[in-house]
Design an enzyme around this catalytic site. Structure first.
Site, PDB file in Angstrom:
ATOM      1  N   SER A   1      68.060   3.068  -5.098  1.00  0.00           N
ATOM      2  CA  SER A   1      69.444   2.898  -4.671  1.00  0.00           C
ATOM      3  C   SER A   1      70.347   3.987  -5.249  1.00  0.00           C
ATOM      4  O   SER A   1      70.044   4.592  -6.272  1.00  0.00           O
ATOM      5  CB  SER A   1      69.975   1.539  -5.126  1.00  0.00           C
ATOM      6  OG  SER A   1      69.133   0.510  -4.684  1.00  0.00           O
TER       7      SER A   1
HETATM    8  N1  SAH Z   1      66.311  -1.044  -7.423  1.00  0.00           N
HETATM    9  C1  SAH Z   1      65.142  -0.288  -7.016  1.00  0.00           C
HETATM   10  C2  SAH Z   1      65.088  -0.070  -5.540  1.00  0.00           C
HETATM   11  C3  SAH Z   1      64.395  -1.169  -4.886  1.00  0.00           C
HETATM   12  S1  SAH Z   1      64.003  -0.831  -3.192  1.00  0.00           S
HETATM   13  C4  SAH Z   1      65.153   1.039  -7.732  1.00  0.00           C
HETATM   14  O1  SAH Z   1      65.984   1.225  -8.629  1.00  0.00           O
HETATM   15  O2  SAH Z   1      64.316   1.882  -7.431  1.00  0.00           O
HETATM   16  C5  SAH Z   1      63.457  -2.443  -2.778  1.00  0.00           C
HETATM   17  C6  SAH Z   1      62.060  -2.738  -3.231  1.00  0.00           C
HETATM   18  O3  SAH Z   1      61.809  -4.109  -2.912  1.00  0.00           O
HETATM   19  C7  SAH Z   1      60.971  -1.940  -2.531  1.00  0.00           C
HETATM   20  O4  SAH Z   1      60.208  -1.275  -3.475  1.00  0.00           O
HETATM   21  C8  SAH Z   1      60.145  -2.998  -1.799  1.00  0.00           C
HETATM   22  O5  SAH Z   1      58.756  -2.717  -1.787  1.00  0.00           O
HETATM   23  C9  SAH Z   1      60.444  -4.240  -2.622  1.00  0.00           C
HETATM   24  N2  SAH Z   1      60.257  -5.530  -1.956  1.00  0.00           N
HETATM   25  C10 SAH Z   1      60.559  -5.873  -0.683  1.00  0.00           C
HETATM   26  N3  SAH Z   1      60.260  -7.163  -0.475  1.00  0.00           N
HETATM   27  C11 SAH Z   1      59.751  -7.662  -1.653  1.00  0.00           C
HETATM   28  C12 SAH Z   1      59.258  -8.935  -2.080  1.00  0.00           C
HETATM   29  N4  SAH Z   1      59.211  -9.979  -1.269  1.00  0.00           N
HETATM   30  N5  SAH Z   1      58.827  -9.058  -3.354  1.00  0.00           N
HETATM   31  C13 SAH Z   1      58.873  -8.000  -4.208  1.00  0.00           C
HETATM   32  N6  SAH Z   1      59.318  -6.778  -3.864  1.00  0.00           N
HETATM   33  C14 SAH Z   1      59.753  -6.612  -2.597  1.00  0.00           C
END
Ligand code: SAH
Length: 216
Positions: free
Chosen positions: A64
């Site tokens: 993000s």
């Molecule tokens: N805050 C993070 C960005 C997250 S992007 C950072 O600083 O990098 C969102 C993430 O959520 C992705 O990696 C995706 O694979 C994960 N995601 C999506 N659905 C999910 C679920 N049900 N359980 C765990 N992770 C999930």
């Protein structure tokens, strides 16, 4: 870029993108000054790591925008020693910002590749207490519950029910909620009288998948 340049870029990011937009919690600002965001992205993206936008991290996912990370971390209103569940570890960058607040972080990531990479960067930087689990975060992590705060780092269609059950009374859940292509950052307080919602503006996140997400 040389190490000094990254440090300067980080200072500028904090001033221009965070302080100027009203982030004023000194603990969050200090954490964002300290954590080397460029180490959470691929080598090809490192020079852009402190710019005012999200970046790709592989597997179709993104780290993000710095401001959004700061907003989520401050919305969680963490106190030292609290127990936090993060869903969607991604690069592990928000995880590190949370760990810098002196809380215990349990993080869940659906992609084994991203989870492994995040865990190794976090270990390398000395965040030994952070555990990254591979799994469907919409189910929470019952054995480590209850949590003081739960932060979802992906766009949710609604509050995944199991997470509410794993939040302590007085705890808060922070998540981008709404449509697939536009959400609102929401903070939900779990109170004896019910749930109380507060809104922090529009945002765009990648989709939360899983049993209580958009798709499995
Ligand atoms: N805050 C993070 C960005 C997250 S992007 C950072 O600083 O990098 C969102 C993430 O959520 C992705 O990696 C995706 O694979 C994960 N995601 C999506 N659905 C999910 C679920 N049900 N359980 C765990 N992770 C999930």
């Amino acid at each position: 870029m040389a190490l000094d340049d990254y440090t300067r870029a980080r200072e500028r990011m904090v001033e221009d993108q965070l302080v100027q937009r009203g982030i004023n919690d000194p603990l969050i600002l200090d954490a964002m000054r300290r954590v080397p965001r460029h180490l959470f992205v691929d080598a090809a993206e490192q020079d852009q790591a402190y710019e005012d936008h999200p970046l790709p991290i592989g597997e179709g996912q993104t780290i993000s925008q710095p401001y959004m990370i700061a907003l989520m971390a401050s919305a969680a209103q963490l106190a030292e020693g609290e127990h936090v569940l993060e869903i969607g570890t991604g690069s592990g960058y928000l995880t590190a910002i949370l760990a810098e607040q002196g809380v215990q972080v349990c993080s869940i990531e659906l992609s084994p590749q991203l989870a492994q990479r995040a865990q190794s960067v976090l270990n390398h930087l000395g965040y030994q207490d952070v555990v990254v689990h591979v799994g469907d975060g919409t189910l929470g992590w019952p054995t480590a519950a209850p949590f003081d705060a739960i932060i979802i780092g992906a766009a949710a269609p609604g509050i995944p029910r199991p997470l509410l059950a794993q939040l302590r009374l007085g705890g808060r859940l922070v998540a981008p909620m709404g449509e697939e292509d536009l959400q609102t950052l929401v903070r939900i307080w779990k109170e004896r009288s019910g749930l109380r919602e507060e809104y922090f503006g529009e945002c765009r996140f990648v989709k939360l998948r899983g049993e209580h997400g958009w798709e499995t």
